[in-house]
Design a protein around this motif. Structure first.
Motif, mmCIF file in Angstrom:
data_model
loop_
_atom_site.group_PDB
_atom_site.id
_atom_site.type_symbol
_atom_site.label_atom_id
_atom_site.label_comp_id
_atom_site.label_asym_id
_atom_site.label_seq_id
_atom_site.Cartn_x
_atom_site.Cartn_y
_atom_site.Cartn_z
ATOM 1 N N ALA A 4 0.835 -1.207 0.000
ATOM 2 C CA ALA A 4 0.000 0.000 0.000
ATOM 3 C C ALA A 4 0.867 1.254 0.000
ATOM 4 N N THR A 5 1.938 1.235 0.786
ATOM 5 C CA THR A 5 2.853 2.383 0.828
ATOM 6 C C THR A 5 3.502 2.590 -0.536
ATOM 7 N N ALA A 6 3.950 1.511 -1.157
ATOM 8 C CA ALA A 6 4.564 1.613 -2.487
ATOM 9 C C ALA A 6 3.570 2.170 -3.498
ATOM 10 N N ALA A 7 2.318 1.738 -3.428
ATOM 11 C CA ALA A 7 1.293 2.236 -4.354
ATOM 12 C C ALA A 7 1.055 3.730 -4.160
ATOM 13 N N ILE A 8 1.012 4.162 -2.913
ATOM 14 C CA ILE A 8 0.840 5.594 -2.641
ATOM 15 C C ILE A 8 2.005 6.380 -3.212
ATOM 16 N N LEU A 9 3.220 5.906 -2.959
ATOM 17 C CA LEU A 9 4.405 6.621 -3.447
ATOM 18 C C LEU A 9 4.451 6.647 -4.976
ATOM 19 N N ARG A 10 4.029 5.568 -5.609
ATOM 20 C CA ARG A 10 3.955 5.567 -7.080
ATOM 21 C C ARG A 10 2.952 6.607 -7.573
ATOM 22 N N SER A 11 1.834 6.751 -6.855
ATOM 23 C CA SER A 11 0.821 7.724 -7.280
ATOM 24 C C SER A 11 1.339 9.153 -7.153
ATOM 25 N N PHE A 12 2.362 9.351 -6.300
ATOM 26 C CA PHE A 12 2.985 10.664 -6.165
ATOM 27 C C PHE A 12 4.173 10.835 -7.112
ATOM 28 N N GLY A 13 4.389 9.869 -8.021
ATOM 29 C CA GLY A 13 5.390 10.020 -9.075
ATOM 30 C C GLY A 13 6.716 9.322 -8.846
ATOM 31 N N TYR A 14 6.871 8.574 -7.764
ATOM 32 C CA TYR A 14 8.125 7.859 -7.517
ATOM 33 C C TYR A 14 8.135 6.521 -8.238
ATOM 34 N N GLN A 15 9.323 6.050 -8.583
ATOM 35 C CA GLN A 15 9.523 4.685 -9.039
ATOM 36 C C GLN A 15 9.804 3.886 -7.775
ATOM 37 N N ALA A 16 8.911 2.988 -7.366
ATOM 38 C CA ALA A 16 9.027 2.270 -6.104
ATOM 39 C C ALA A 16 9.203 0.777 -6.337
ATOM 40 N N ARG A 17 10.210 0.206 -5.663
ATOM 41 C CA ARG A 17 10.455 -1.242 -5.721
ATOM 42 C C ARG A 17 10.355 -1.800 -4.305
ATOM 43 N N VAL A 18 9.489 -2.774 -4.101
ATOM 44 C CA VAL A 18 9.357 -3.432 -2.807
ATOM 45 C C VAL A 18 10.455 -4.488 -2.720
ATOM 46 N N THR A 19 11.174 -4.510 -1.587
ATOM 47 C CA THR A 19 12.286 -5.451 -1.412
ATOM 48 C C THR A 19 11.771 -6.788 -0.889
ATOM 49 N N ALA A 20 12.688 -7.739 -0.743
ATOM 50 C CA ALA A 20 12.348 -9.044 -0.158
ATOM 51 C C ALA A 20 11.868 -8.839 1.275
ATOM 52 N N ARG A 21 11.045 -9.729 1.763
ATOM 53 C CA ARG A 21 10.415 -9.581 3.085
ATOM 54 C C ARG A 21 11.363 -9.830 4.257
ATOM 55 N N SER A 22 12.518 -10.440 4.033
ATOM 56 C CA SER A 22 13.432 -10.689 5.152
ATOM 57 C C SER A 22 14.850 -10.286 4.774
ATOM 58 N N LYS A 23 15.659 -10.058 5.780
ATOM 59 C CA LYS A 23 17.066 -9.679 5.611
ATOM 60 C C LYS A 23 17.218 -8.470 4.697
ATOM 61 N N ASP A 24 16.347 -7.481 4.914
ATOM 62 C CA ASP A 24 16.382 -6.291 4.069
ATOM 63 C C ASP A 24 17.080 -5.120 4.743
ATOM 64 N N GLY A 25 17.622 -5.336 5.948
ATOM 65 C CA GLY A 25 18.329 -4.263 6.644
ATOM 66 C C GLY A 25 17.418 -3.115 7.039
ATOM 67 N N GLY A 26 16.134 -3.395 7.148
ATOM 68 C CA GLY A 26 15.199 -2.341 7.508
ATOM 69 C C GLY A 26 14.651 -1.585 6.317
ATOM 70 N N VAL A 27 15.013 -1.983 5.130
ATOM 71 C CA VAL A 27 14.531 -1.294 3.923
ATOM 72 C C VAL A 27 13.461 -2.153 3.271
ATOM 73 N N ASP A 28 12.246 -1.620 3.223
ATOM 74 C CA ASP A 28 11.126 -2.351 2.631
ATOM 75 C C ASP A 28 10.828 -1.912 1.202
ATOM 76 N N ILE A 29 11.147 -0.656 0.898
ATOM 77 C CA ILE A 29 10.881 -0.092 -0.429
ATOM 78 C C ILE A 29 12.080 0.763 -0.819
ATOM 79 N N ILE A 30 12.467 0.681 -2.074
ATOM 80 C CA ILE A 30 13.513 1.551 -2.608
ATOM 81 C C ILE A 30 12.872 2.457 -3.641
#
Length: 139
Positions: A4-30
């Protein structure tokens, strides 16, 4: 909540990539931004306030990867120390935007058009960077 967060950010014009669900170092979206470069986003769905440990995990990963902009999104709120630490980090050139549950829902409403946005909704999303002088809004 990450999707949902990635979809919102895309609607605001960002290119959003959701990362893997584990071992992401705290990063869920790039996010890839033409003006701000790479932005790391961490999303925390919780009823509890987000504390400094979560903030530090994100900032640590940003530092290691050479990323200077981040966003921490939660369905709840942030503790006072977390807000204070975000201000200190920004003073040193590490910008982490804090998005609480209220602001997240306002952004969701704006991009999904669930109901006509109120002036308060718009002000929450833009974080007072824009001064709106009239209650009439055409969208």
């Amino acid at each position: 909540m990450e999707d949902a967060t990635a979809a919102i950010l895309r609607s605001f014009g960002y290119q959003a990539r959701v990362t893997a669900r584990s071992k992401d170092g705290g990063v869920d979206i790039i996010l890839d931004s033409s003006t701000r470069g790479t932005i790391f986003v961490q999303v925390k769905q919780s009823r509890n306030k987000v504390d400094v440990e979560v903030f530090c995990e994100l900032v640590g990963t940003m530092y290691v990867e050479g990323v200077h902009s981040g966003m921490l999104v939660t369905s709840s709120r942030f503790t006072g120390p977390t807000k204070h630490l975000a201000g200190r980090a920004q003073a040193r050139g590490i910008v982490v935007e804090l998005v609480d549950g209220e602001r997240f829902l306002a952004a969701l409403n704006l991009c999904a058009r669930l109901r006509p946005p109120t002036l308060k909704d718009i002000e929450l999303v833009v974080k007072s960077r824009v001064v709106l002088r009239d209650e009439r809004i055409e969208i």
